[in-house]
Design an enzyme around this catalytic site. Structure first.
Site, mmCIF file in Angstrom:
data_model
loop_
_atom_site.group_PDB
_atom_site.id
_atom_site.type_symbol
_atom_site.label_atom_id
_atom_site.label_comp_id
_atom_site.label_asym_id
_atom_site.label_seq_id
_atom_site.Cartn_x
_atom_site.Cartn_y
_atom_site.Cartn_z
ATOM 1 N N ASP A 1 0.851 -1.193 0.000
ATOM 2 C CA ASP A 1 0.000 0.000 0.000
ATOM 3 C C ASP A 1 0.884 1.238 0.000
ATOM 4 O O ASP A 1 2.060 1.187 0.379
ATOM 5 C CB ASP A 1 -0.946 0.002 1.198
ATOM 6 C CG ASP A 1 -0.222 0.245 2.512
ATOM 7 O OD1 ASP A 1 0.705 -0.533 2.820
ATOM 8 O OD2 ASP A 1 -0.575 1.204 3.230
ATOM 9 N N GLU B 1 -0.071 -0.490 5.820
ATOM 10 C CA GLU B 1 0.948 0.097 6.690
ATOM 11 C C GLU B 1 0.831 1.613 6.738
ATOM 12 O O GLU B 1 0.957 2.228 7.807
ATOM 13 C CB GLU B 1 2.344 -0.311 6.210
ATOM 14 C CG GLU B 1 3.472 0.032 7.186
ATOM 15 C CD GLU B 1 4.015 1.443 7.056
ATOM 16 O OE1 GLU B 1 4.650 1.928 7.998
ATOM 17 O OE2 GLU B 1 3.786 2.084 5.989
#
Length: 454
Positions: free
Chosen positions: A92, A156
């Site tokens: 991500d 994250e």
């Protein structure tokens, strides 16, 4: 075996690495469905899973984590009796911010000035490619000498804790003798660095309400309490005149005793405008690695274009507080919440919502795996020795893994050196660093396996 054959193999694999990173960067995998479709993250997760299967990983799975995102797991068995190494990265990314400020499209890997530009190129899709390169090089020279687990996190950057909660609920899944977190970076290009500390973080959203509705600023201004003005005054209370963070009860004078960050270099790396001073006191290393730092990362207010002469009835802001090692993120959250409540002016109605939290981390750099990493870095970066530094950012998973596996050694390396400009516009990765750090990781895995045999 010397490092040269592995280095030559990795060099030959760089065109493939660029092609793969191009594919990965193209996924707009911001783990916030309010900004980008969830399908973009799902597509990126499937790409990672397919890449692991192509490298003969077993038990490849998309893990549905409690925050609604997916992490990708795979296991590559090594020789009998070999130690297990967990390799971490995340797929991500941060949102691109102002796309008009990018010199090339943020989700299109573009080569310019010897670097590859694109959101996630360094943080941390490049880290995934680094792991793949290292493993491919070892497979070309006798095989991977350790058992390898790979975990690619899907949220994250959001700090929502999905993988941490999943790992706690499945404590055997990520168990390893050593963990390599591929999400930090060298102190600067060409200087091999392991990260010894990470600041933790807490994220709060504060809302102030003062009126039942917006009012005409000419008719009521000067007496009616403006929520936006109240918010500005409240946020100003979080800093001293010199810019130091001032949260009531939070220690902010710790000193850093390791590698220092010269102020001139920091000004250049941070692209501080001429004549503009730095904020805070103490050394730069004190300020960015050892002390708390508050940042207002967003404010809901009327834009300048289309603004009307109105008093605002409500205002909202999102605040990030970086928490240094030695302080507890949960306690910092309580102190910041209390500060906001205590410093809200004019009796405005205040509500505070926690939207993210992660503990700071300190690695044990005296552990045996660091000897293997130092040898690997010296071979991959001729003439240089391994340095240790802090990092102002947060990787909440580190503390979860340290708590779950107290005997595991945790090392932090990666591609996010200062020129990478992670989280900013025009993020980029140095292909030379990708090549050298992939070699570093391959040599580390070989050295580490040999150390366990002796």
């Amino acid at each position: 075996m010397t490092a040269r054959p592995i280095a030559e193999t990795i060099a030959s694999l760089m065109p493939r690495a660029k092609a793969e990173l191009t594919e990965l960067v193209a996924f707009q995998s911001v783990a916030d469905p309010a900004q980008f479709p969830r399908s973009e993250c799902e597509a990126a997760a499937n790409w990672v899973a397919d890449a692991l299967r192509a490298e003969d990983f077993q038990d490849v799975a998309l893990l549905d984590t409690p925050d609604g995102t997916q992490s990708v797991y795979g296991f590559l068995p090594g020789p009998a009796g070999a130690p297990t190494v967990l390799l971490y990265a995340h797929y991500d990314v941060q949102p691109p911010l102002d796309e008009s400020a990018w010199l090339s499209p943020p989700f299109e890997l573009t080569e310019r000035d010897g670097r590859w530009f694109g959101r996630g190129a360094a943080d941390c899709k490049g880290g995934l490619v680094m792991h793949l390169l290292a493993l491919r090089a070892l497979k070309a020279h006798g095989g991977v000498p350790v058992s390898v687990k790979v975990i690619a996190e899907g949220s994250e950057e959001q700090g929502t804790g999905g993988l941490e909660r999943y790992a706690e609920a499945h404590p055997g899944l990520l168990a390893a003798d050593t963990i390599v977190i591929g999400d930090t970076g060298n102190f600067r290009v060409g200087l091999p660095t392991v990260t010894a500390t990470l600041r933790g973080m807490t994220m709060l959203r504060v809302t102030l309400d003062t009126l039942e509705g917006n009012l005409h600023s000419g008719q009521f201004g000067g007496a009616a309490p403006d929520a936006l003005a109240a918010m500005i005054q409240l946020l100003a209370s979080l800093r001293a005149e010199d810019g130091s963070t001032t949260v009531d009860g939070l220690t902010a004078d710790t000193e850093w005793d390791g590698l220092q960050y010269p102020e001139a270099e920091f000004r250049k790396d941070a692209k501080v405008l001429d004549g503009v001073g730095l904020i805070g006191t103490g050394t730069v290393a004190d300020r960015i690695w050892a002390r708390p730092a508050v940042t207002v990362i967003g404010i809901d207010c009327p834009p300048v274009v289309g603004a009307t002469p109105s008093l605002q009835a409500s205002a909202r802001a999102q605040i990030s507080l970086r928490v240094p090692p030695g302080q507890d993120a949960a306690e910092a959250t309580e102190l910041l919440t209390a500060h906001l409540q205590a410093h809200t002016p004019w009796g405005a109605r205040v509500s505070v919502e926690q939207v993210g939290q992660g503990q700071p981390f300190r690695a044990d750099t005296s552990s045996p795996a660091y000897t293997s990493m130092a040898r690997a870095m010296e071979a991959a970066y001729p003439g240089e020795s391994m340095q240790t530094s802090g990092m102002g950012g947060s990787i909440p998973l580190c503390n979860t893994l340290a708590a779950l596996y107290p005997d595991a050694e945790i090392l932090l390396i990666g591609l996010s050196e200062p020129e990478a400009q992670i989280h900013a516009v025009n993020e980029s990765v140095s292909p030379e660093e990708l090549e050298r750090l992939s070699l570093t990781e391959a040599l580390f895995l070989r050295n580490y396996a040999e150390s366990k045999q002796n």
